[in-house]
Design a protein around this motif. Sequence first.
Motif, mmCIF file in Angstrom:
data_model
loop_
_atom_site.group_PDB
_atom_site.id
_atom_site.type_symbol
_atom_site.label_atom_id
_atom_site.label_comp_id
_atom_site.label_asym_id
_atom_site.label_seq_id
_atom_site.Cartn_x
_atom_site.Cartn_y
_atom_site.Cartn_z
ATOM 1 N N ARG A 4 0.870 -1.174 0.000
ATOM 2 C CA ARG A 4 0.000 0.000 0.000
ATOM 3 C C ARG A 4 0.908 1.225 0.000
ATOM 4 O O ARG A 4 1.572 1.485 0.999
ATOM 5 C CB ARG A 4 -0.921 -0.009 1.211
ATOM 6 C CG ARG A 4 -1.869 -1.214 1.222
ATOM 7 C CD ARG A 4 -2.675 -1.306 2.508
ATOM 8 N NE ARG A 4 -3.476 -0.135 2.773
ATOM 9 C CZ ARG A 4 -4.667 0.115 2.205
ATOM 10 N NH1 ARG A 4 -5.173 -0.755 1.350
ATOM 11 N NH2 ARG A 4 -5.337 1.202 2.504
ATOM 12 N N SER A 5 0.936 1.949 -1.105
ATOM 13 C CA SER A 5 1.836 3.088 -1.264
ATOM 14 C C SER A 5 1.125 4.395 -0.945
ATOM 15 O O SER A 5 0.078 4.689 -1.523
ATOM 16 C CB SER A 5 2.375 3.118 -2.697
ATOM 17 O OG SER A 5 3.206 4.230 -2.889
ATOM 18 N N LEU A 6 1.713 5.170 -0.052
ATOM 19 C CA LEU A 6 1.163 6.479 0.295
ATOM 20 C C LEU A 6 1.757 7.505 -0.658
ATOM 21 O O LEU A 6 2.962 7.717 -0.693
ATOM 22 C CB LEU A 6 1.500 6.837 1.746
ATOM 23 C CG LEU A 6 0.941 8.152 2.266
ATOM 24 C CD1 LEU A 6 -0.583 8.152 2.218
ATOM 25 C CD2 LEU A 6 1.430 8.397 3.690
ATOM 26 N N GLN A 7 0.910 8.131 -1.467
ATOM 27 C CA GLN A 7 1.335 9.093 -2.479
ATOM 28 C C GLN A 7 1.223 10.492 -1.904
ATOM 29 O O GLN A 7 0.123 11.018 -1.743
ATOM 30 C CB GLN A 7 0.469 8.925 -3.733
ATOM 31 C CG GLN A 7 0.537 10.028 -4.731
ATOM 32 C CD GLN A 7 1.929 10.335 -5.255
ATOM 33 O OE1 GLN A 7 2.887 9.655 -4.951
ATOM 34 N NE2 GLN A 7 2.046 11.370 -6.021
ATOM 35 N N ILE A 8 2.377 11.114 -1.542
ATOM 36 C CA ILE A 8 2.363 12.448 -0.929
ATOM 37 C C ILE A 8 2.936 13.523 -1.835
ATOM 38 O O ILE A 8 2.878 14.707 -1.506
ATOM 39 C CB ILE A 8 3.114 12.451 0.420
ATOM 40 C CG1 ILE A 8 4.584 12.075 0.240
ATOM 41 C CG2 ILE A 8 2.422 11.514 1.412
ATOM 42 C CD1 ILE A 8 5.419 12.185 1.508
ATOM 43 N N LEU A 14 7.280 15.149 -11.838
ATOM 44 C CA LEU A 14 7.476 13.863 -12.510
ATOM 45 C C LEU A 14 7.628 12.721 -11.510
ATOM 46 O O LEU A 14 7.076 11.642 -11.703
ATOM 47 C CB LEU A 14 8.690 13.913 -13.443
ATOM 48 C CG LEU A 14 8.906 12.636 -14.234
ATOM 49 C CD1 LEU A 14 7.729 12.348 -15.158
ATOM 50 C CD2 LEU A 14 10.187 12.707 -15.017
ATOM 51 N N PHE A 15 8.363 12.953 -10.425
ATOM 52 C CA PHE A 15 8.515 11.911 -9.411
ATOM 53 C C PHE A 15 7.150 11.581 -8.808
ATOM 54 O O PHE A 15 6.849 10.432 -8.515
ATOM 55 C CB PHE A 15 9.516 12.380 -8.355
ATOM 56 C CG PHE A 15 9.942 11.333 -7.357
ATOM 57 C CD1 PHE A 15 9.714 9.980 -7.559
ATOM 58 C CD2 PHE A 15 10.599 11.710 -6.208
ATOM 59 C CE1 PHE A 15 10.116 9.035 -6.635
ATOM 60 C CE2 PHE A 15 11.013 10.772 -5.279
ATOM 61 C CZ PHE A 15 10.764 9.435 -5.493
ATOM 62 N N GLY A 16 6.290 12.585 -8.650
ATOM 63 C CA GLY A 16 4.945 12.344 -8.140
ATOM 64 C C GLY A 16 4.128 11.486 -9.083
ATOM 65 O O GLY A 16 3.380 10.596 -8.662
ATOM 66 N N LEU A 17 4.265 11.734 -10.364
ATOM 67 C CA LEU A 17 3.543 10.952 -11.369
ATOM 68 C C LEU A 17 4.042 9.499 -11.394
ATOM 69 O O LEU A 17 3.248 8.559 -11.402
ATOM 70 C CB LEU A 17 3.692 11.594 -12.745
ATOM 71 C CG LEU A 17 2.873 11.009 -13.868
ATOM 72 C CD1 LEU A 17 1.389 11.031 -13.546
ATOM 73 C CD2 LEU A 17 3.149 11.766 -15.156
ATOM 74 N N THR A 18 5.363 9.318 -11.379
ATOM 75 C CA THR A 18 5.899 7.947 -11.392
ATOM 76 C C THR A 18 5.607 7.229 -10.080
ATOM 77 O O THR A 18 5.476 6.004 -10.066
ATOM 78 C CB THR A 18 7.414 7.913 -11.682
ATOM 79 O OG1 THR A 18 8.115 8.644 -10.674
ATOM 80 C CG2 THR A 18 7.724 8.480 -13.052
ATOM 81 N N ALA A 19 5.483 7.985 -8.982
ATOM 82 C CA ALA A 19 5.150 7.366 -7.690
ATOM 83 C C ALA A 19 3.728 6.822 -7.682
ATOM 84 O O ALA A 19 3.367 6.022 -6.819
ATOM 85 C CB ALA A 19 5.344 8.367 -6.554
ATOM 86 N N CYS A 32 -3.726 8.198 -2.596
ATOM 87 C CA CYS A 32 -3.367 9.570 -2.934
ATOM 88 C C CYS A 32 -3.857 10.529 -1.859
ATOM 89 O O CYS A 32 -4.979 10.400 -1.369
ATOM 90 C CB CYS A 32 -3.966 9.955 -4.281
ATOM 91 S SG CYS A 32 -3.305 8.991 -5.651
ATOM 92 N N THR A 33 -3.004 11.477 -1.518
ATOM 93 C CA THR A 33 -3.353 12.484 -0.522
ATOM 94 C C THR A 33 -3.673 13.795 -1.222
ATOM 95 O O THR A 33 -3.306 14.000 -2.373
ATOM 96 C CB THR A 33 -2.186 12.714 0.464
ATOM 97 O OG1 THR A 33 -1.062 13.182 -0.283
ATOM 98 C CG2 THR A 33 -1.836 11.452 1.200
ATOM 99 N N ARG A 34 -4.344 14.653 -0.527
ATOM 100 C CA ARG A 34 -4.635 15.990 -1.050
ATOM 101 C C ARG A 34 -3.954 16.984 -0.121
ATOM 102 O O ARG A 34 -4.098 16.899 1.093
ATOM 103 C CB ARG A 34 -6.135 16.236 -1.060
ATOM 104 C CG ARG A 34 -6.484 17.656 -1.496
ATOM 105 C CD ARG A 34 -7.958 17.876 -1.501
ATOM 106 N NE ARG A 34 -8.498 17.117 -2.645
ATOM 107 C CZ ARG A 34 -9.771 16.895 -2.835
ATOM 108 N NH1 ARG A 34 -10.654 17.332 -1.975
ATOM 109 N NH2 ARG A 34 -10.184 16.225 -3.881
#
Length: 184
Positions: A4-8, A14-19, A32-34
């Motif tokens: 379970r990957s926490l997307q911060i 680009l790193f956010g997109l690949t994450a 995904c976080t807001r």
Amino acid sequence: AGDRSLQILPCHHLFGLTAILYPLFAGVTVICTRDFIPPDFLPLVRATRANCYGAVPALHQAIHGELKKVPPESLREIPLRFIVTGSSCLSDTVRQELESMLQSTMIEVYGMSEALYISVNVPYRCGSAGLPVIESLRIVDGDGTVCGQGLEGEILIRGAGVFSGYLNEPEETAAVFSCGWFRT
């Protein structure tokens, strides 16, 4: 598949997109976080049961600062299996302390917008960009001659993951390619 990957990271990075994309391709659940702010890190990890996350050094440093505010024993139940860092160098002190605090392994990636991931530094070696994960890589001196092992030079790459050029910028494109190799 059970990760379970926490997307911060912001998705415009680009790193956010690949994450988001790489874990999804691997069958990982991405949370995904807001409007992430570092004080939210521990509550988010606990609530989502995330076991991995990726961030840039500035965020890791801010998370590190937040973790130093809590009693060490409260971090024992944090289920992080690994942490990814990229976009620039993370200080050895922050890396080592985050790994210790979160009982996790830091995975350092080296990449860029024009080629995504170029190398991965696992197991971590201080002063290294790690092992290449791109199809072709060479290091050359100022004359374009391939450097011997341990010598400094410019990294050149090529392969399917490397971009083909800057949109409507033929001069800039020509300046960054040498005989089909992208000059990083």
